[in-house]
Design a protein around this motif. Structure first.
Motif, PDB file in Angstrom:
ATOM      1  N   ALA A   1      13.222-111.942  83.510  1.00 39.66           N
ATOM      2  CA  ALA A   1      13.940-111.690  83.863  1.00 39.66           C
ATOM      3  C   ALA A   1      15.654-111.503  83.484  1.00 39.66           C
ATOM      4  O   ALA A   1      16.847-110.708  82.684  1.00 39.66           O
TER       5      ALA A   1
ATOM      6  N   ALA B   1      11.049-109.312  79.823  1.00 36.96           N
ATOM      7  CA  ALA B   1      10.178-109.594  80.120  1.00 36.96           C
ATOM      8  C   ALA B   1       9.121-109.652  79.657  1.00 36.96           C
ATOM      9  O   ALA B   1       9.104-108.593  78.932  1.00 36.96           O
TER      10      ALA B   1
ATOM     11  N   LEU C   1       2.969-108.755  76.936  1.00 43.53           N
ATOM     12  CA  LEU C   1       3.516-106.915  76.715  1.00 43.53           C
ATOM     13  C   LEU C   1       5.276-107.660  77.086  1.00 43.53           C
ATOM     14  O   LEU C   1       5.641-108.160  78.118  1.00 43.53           O
TER      15      LEU C   1
ATOM     16  N   VAL D   1       8.326-105.437  78.344  1.00 37.70           N
ATOM     17  CA  VAL D   1       8.934-104.698  79.088  1.00 37.70           C
ATOM     18  C   VAL D   1      10.332-105.057  79.272  1.00 37.70           C
ATOM     19  O   VAL D   1      11.181-105.949  79.525  1.00 37.70           O
ATOM     20  N   THR D   2      11.226-103.532  78.813  1.00 40.54           N
ATOM     21  CA  THR D   2      13.069-103.774  79.380  1.00 40.54           C
ATOM     22  C   THR D   2      12.949-102.624  79.901  1.00 40.54           C
ATOM     23  O   THR D   2      12.748-101.032  79.502  1.00 40.54           O
ATOM     24  N   THR D   3      14.446-102.426  81.243  1.00 40.84           N
ATOM     25  CA  THR D   3      14.743-101.028  81.210  1.00 40.84           C
ATOM     26  C   THR D   3      15.955-100.848  81.726  1.00 40.84           C
ATOM     27  O   THR D   3      17.113-102.469  81.806  1.00 40.84           O
ATOM     28  N   ASP D   4      17.366-100.246  81.116  1.00 39.84           N
ATOM     29  CA  ASP D   4      17.806-100.105  80.527  1.00 39.84           C
ATOM     30  C   ASP D   4      18.549 -98.683  81.622  1.00 39.84           C
ATOM     31  O   ASP D   4      18.197 -97.610  80.918  1.00 39.84           O
ATOM     32  N   MET D   5      19.713 -98.654  83.173  1.00 43.23           N
ATOM     33  CA  MET D   5      20.130 -98.220  82.696  1.00 43.23           C
ATOM     34  C   MET D   5      21.614 -97.094  82.399  1.00 43.23           C
ATOM     35  O   MET D   5      22.392 -97.733  82.526  1.00 43.23           O
TER      36      MET D   5
ATOM     37  N   ALA E   1       6.367 -98.037  72.858  1.00 41.62           N
ATOM     38  CA  ALA E   1       6.628 -96.773  73.357  1.00 41.62           C
ATOM     39  C   ALA E   1       7.617 -97.119  74.615  1.00 41.62           C
ATOM     40  O   ALA E   1       7.741 -98.281  74.893  1.00 41.62           O
TER      41      ALA E   1
ATOM     42  N   VAL F   1       9.878 -94.478  77.123  1.00 44.43           N
ATOM     43  CA  VAL F   1      10.153 -93.661  77.996  1.00 44.43           C
ATOM     44  C   VAL F   1      11.668 -93.409  79.068  1.00 44.43           C
ATOM     45  O   VAL F   1      12.214 -94.360  78.600  1.00 44.43           O
TER      46      VAL F   1
ATOM     47  N   ALA G   1      18.035 -93.502  82.460  1.00 43.55           N
ATOM     48  CA  ALA G   1      16.799 -95.194  82.661  1.00 43.55           C
ATOM     49  C   ALA G   1      16.293 -95.163  81.173  1.00 43.55           C
ATOM     50  O   ALA G   1      15.503 -93.952  81.096  1.00 43.55           O
TER      51      ALA G   1
ATOM     52  N   THR H   1      13.144 -97.297  79.188  1.00 46.65           N
ATOM     53  CA  THR H   1      12.247 -98.046  79.195  1.00 46.65           C
ATOM     54  C   THR H   1      11.614 -98.343  77.438  1.00 46.65           C
ATOM     55  O   THR H   1      10.972 -96.981  77.507  1.00 46.65           O
TER      56      THR H   1
ATOM     57  N   VAL I   1       8.151-100.706  76.115  1.00 47.71           N
ATOM     58  CA  VAL I   1       7.569-101.012  75.945  1.00 47.71           C
ATOM     59  C   VAL I   1       7.120-101.853  74.686  1.00 47.71           C
ATOM     60  O   VAL I   1       6.917-100.783  73.980  1.00 47.71           O
TER      61      VAL I   1
END
Lengths: 289, 289
Positions: free
Chosen positions: B17, B22, B27, B29-33, B70, B72, B117, B119, B121
């Motif tokens: 993180a 990550a 694979l 994966v990352t997310t942002d708000m 992808a 979302v 938020a 995300t 991938v």
């Protein structure tokens, strides 16, 4: 435009978004946003919040018959208390551990209201959609219904320990994997059983006839429901239970029943049209997030 | 505890993180708000919001040298206006299209403040972390710096058309893929160049010596900056530009320069310790989200 209509519009435009999760090249991706006002009653611990945030997305992967690989969360709060963040991460990690996924981190955002968005990535080589049910098959649900409704009542009464306990559901990822080979249509019950049946019926262009007596109502509901009407309300319409609702032939279900690892209850039969309970129309209402 | 300290704590506990995204089993994966109050000045269109939300996560994948698959988004707003949702989805889809990713849907949530938020991938067989820089290498940045700072100034002045235009950045996914074979350490400049240099220095246990004259300041900055101090503020500290900051040997960079598809500017040299600009310590400050 309410959330349901808006989701319907987006589903029409985007296709896969109308199912529990999107599938692209065998990869399943799903995201859920939750926040304090509507999703976490006073007394909900950050541990439970982490559990439910990621659990909701794990359940979407389960509903596609997929395997869960990794989870991330965006955590928005007015202050970043180390103990609260650690508790959230612990809850998210623990629910992941139940399903074979790994919690791999996320994002922090300064936010007036505690708001979180979880995302889970998984794999589904042969995903199960909402659209494959056929008349003559049977309709089933995993586990029991009404835990979340009962939990909210317990929170209301100040029984926060019990509320938190009931709020920590087990996502049906392992069951979904087993059911993928036999289920013709599947989704999770996050909007409540009644609405799930209507959504499956609409997607599969079929109907259902269920029997009230068959409903596997969770014992926690009996502890809080004053009467049969409230019992039905909590188990059928309240939603957020994250069980799997699916259609299949009874013979096929019997073949995987032992491997599924959770009780499977036959609620009734797939019909040509209409969603009926004991012969009466079942209202299409439920939880609107 | 501010966001930065909290992220540091989580990074210590979770490992991956602490990087831009990550990576697990190849694979990414990352997310942002993001939310209205801090990320979307008045006048920001929903199209631009969709673009930036997903763009921020695409940039994290780029920073790992990954390919984006992808995306979302979870969309929280007080009302679900169909035109606004469609515009958001269009912006998200269009920025995905620039990078080869597919926008596959998301979640809607009723929320007092517009909050989203995103995300993304992707795949990274051979990810680039922040920790591989060595003294003697050079430090580079893609593209130009200061567009977002300039955009916010334009919004402040009521030039919302120009603000939206500058806000729609191109995530450096294709460049990151090319640079993955030569970069020894890499991250994106979302917290501003100055802070990015300090973060790379800390992760790689090295220092940097950059020269102010080399900074590729975006022309949009000159249109709004009253003086050299403001020009430096917008290009170096403001952040949210989503360019790639990376270290490599100059010979290796020359080998991929033509294939990268965006300008690469050498800012200076990797040293043993300290982050200096023209021989003076460069303050470790920048955008705190």
């Amino acid at each position: 435009m309410d959330e349901r209509s808006a989701l319907g519009m987006l589903a029409d435009e985007l296709g896969p978004a109308g199912d529990d999760a999107a599938v692209i090249d065998g990869l399943v991706v799903t995201t859920d946003m939750l926040h304090e006002r509507t999703d976490f009653p006073p007394g909900t611990t950050r541990y439970t919040a982490g559990w439910r945030t990621i659990g909701a997305s794990l359940s979407d992967v389960a509903a596609m018959g997929g395997a869960a690989t990794a989870a991330v969360a965006a955590y928005g709060a007015p202050t970043f208390d180390p103990d609260e963040i650690r508790a959230f991460v612990d809850g998210a990690s623990d629910v992941c551990a139940l399903t074979g996924a790994e919690y791999v981190g996320g994002d922090l955002d300064n936010h007036d209201e505690f708001t979180v968005a979880g995302t889970v990535v998984g794999k589904a080589e042969d995903p199960v959609y909402r659209s494959g049910a056929s008349p003559g098959e049977a309709i089933y649900v995993t586990g029991t219904l009404g835990r979340t409704g009962a939990a909210v009542r317990e929170f209301d009464r100040g029984n926060v320990g019990r509320g938190n306990e009931l709020f920590q559901f087990e996502p049906r990822v392992a069951a979904g994997r087993q059911l993928a080979s036999v289920a013709t249509a599947m989704m999770d019950s996050s909007d409540g059983l009644a609405r799930s049946l209507h959504q499956l019926a609409a997607a599969s262009d079929c109907g259902f006839h269920v029997e009230w007596d068959r409903l596997p109502v969770d014992p926690s509901v009996d502890a809080v429901a004053a009467n049969e009407a409230e019992r039905r309300e909590l188990s059928t319409y309240f939603g957020e239970d994250f069980e799997l609702v699916f259609t299949a032939s009874p013979a096929a279900v019997d073949g995987v029943r032992d491997a599924v690892g959770v009780s499977l209850t036959r609620l009734g039969t797939v019909t040509d049209s209409e969603v009926l309970a004991d012969g009466e129309p079942l209202p299409d209402r439920g939880y609107t997030h």
